[in-house]
Design a protein around this motif. Structure first.
Motif, short mmCIF file in Angstrom:
data_model
loop_
_atom_site.label_atom_id
_atom_site.label_comp_id
_atom_site.label_asym_id
_atom_site.label_seq_id
_atom_site.Cartn_x
_atom_site.Cartn_y
_atom_site.Cartn_z
N ASP A 95 9.54 -8.61 7.19
CA ASP A 95 9.40 -7.15 7.10
C ASP A 95 10.62 -6.52 6.44
O ASP A 95 10.50 -5.59 5.64
CB ASP A 95 9.20 -6.56 8.50
N LYS A 111 11.03 -4.34 2.83
CA LYS A 111 11.71 -3.06 2.75
C LYS A 111 12.81 -3.10 1.69
O LYS A 111 12.96 -2.17 0.88
CB LYS A 111 12.30 -2.72 4.12
N HIS A 158 10.39 2.32 4.13
CA HIS A 158 9.10 1.64 4.03
C HIS A 158 8.73 1.11 5.40
O HIS A 158 9.47 0.34 5.99
CB HIS A 158 9.20 0.50 3.01
N GLU A 202 5.72 -0.82 7.47
CA GLU A 202 4.47 -1.58 7.37
C GLU A 202 3.57 -1.26 8.55
O GLU A 202 3.97 -1.41 9.71
CB GLU A 202 4.80 -3.07 7.33
N SER A 209 0.79 0.70 4.47
CA SER A 209 2.15 1.12 4.81
C SER A 209 2.30 2.63 4.73
O SER A 209 1.45 3.33 4.20
CB SER A 209 3.16 0.48 3.84
N ASP A 232 -1.11 -0.94 0.31
CA ASP A 232 0.09 -1.34 -0.43
C ASP A 232 -0.14 -1.37 -1.93
O ASP A 232 0.72 -0.95 -2.71
CB ASP A 232 0.56 -2.72 0.06
#
Length: 223
Positions: free
Chosen positions: A123, A127, A140, A142, A148, A209
């Motif tokens: 993750d 980012k 950012h 998720e 996102s 996304d």
């Protein structure tokens, strides 16, 4: 009323969560099998104990059933992570968040009832990748494997235009759910279509996304 948490595993990930929850004034039970790690958090967490979290009897003695939310942050021992999660589930813990090492580990954790599975390295990698691609990408988050929320600083291509003129939903398949104004520091949630984007504004966008990526490439990333 303070919420109660338990963090099992005090490595970098678990230790960081323990520190932040404690800073926010939460009651935190910190658990690790290593004495040195537990000693490090004795003055940070509400309680810090040396314990084997794979032992159901030990978990019961610690009063784990009274905890609102347990975070399993066990490092590389996938078997211990799975066993601990399974026992917590059987003990009726309301919410269990677990750190996963890989996709296979995540599948097993999901099947045995983990409420939330986190891939910290993956993750964070996503980012950082977004921030490297464009200095306009401020944050950012998720939501799932495919969706996102991103905070995007308004670039030259969109400053001075209204949302209706950009027609982001029709053209890119994502939605502007809020606009943060740098000038007034206000947050306009669900902005009107006639809202004009000003220099310094931050757009909060939600979507798939692939759609957000297309929006970034065509309207955000400066040539």
């Amino acid at each position: 009323m303070k919420r109660e948490f338990a963090v099992i595993g005090l490595g970098r990930f678990g230790g960081s969560i323990c520190r932040e929850l404690s800073k926010e004034g939460m009651e935190v039970l910190a658990i690790d099998s290593t004495e040195a790690k537990v000693n490090e958090y004795r003055n940070i967490a509400s309680h810090a104990v040396i314990a084997d979290a794979t032992d159901e009897k030990v978990l019961k003695e610690l009063g784990i059933r009274n905890i609102d939310h347990v975070i399993v942050a066990i490092g590389e021992d996938i078997q211990a992570s799975i066993l601990t999660t399974l026992m917590l589930k059987e003990l009726g813990i309301k919410k269990i968040t677990v750190k996963a090492q890989n996709d296979y580990h995540e599948k097993v954790l999901t099947k045995i009832g983990a409420d939330q599975v986190i891939h910290p390295e993956r993750d964070m990698g996503k980012k950082i990748a977004h921030s490297i691609i464009s200095s306009n990408i401020l944050d950012h988050l998720e939501l799932s494997d495919d969706h996102s929320i991103v905070e995007i600083k308004a670039g030259k291509k969109i400053v001075g235009k209204t949302l209706i003129a950009l027609d982001i939903r029709a053209n890119y398949g994502c939605n502007v759910v809020a606009i943060k104004s740098m000038a007034s520091n206000d947050i306009n949630v669900s902005p009107m279509a006639t809202e004009e984007i000003k220099e310094g504004d931050t757009l909060v966008i939600i979507g798939a996304d692939k759609d957000i990526s297309r929006f970034e490439k065509q309207l955000v990333i400066e040539d």
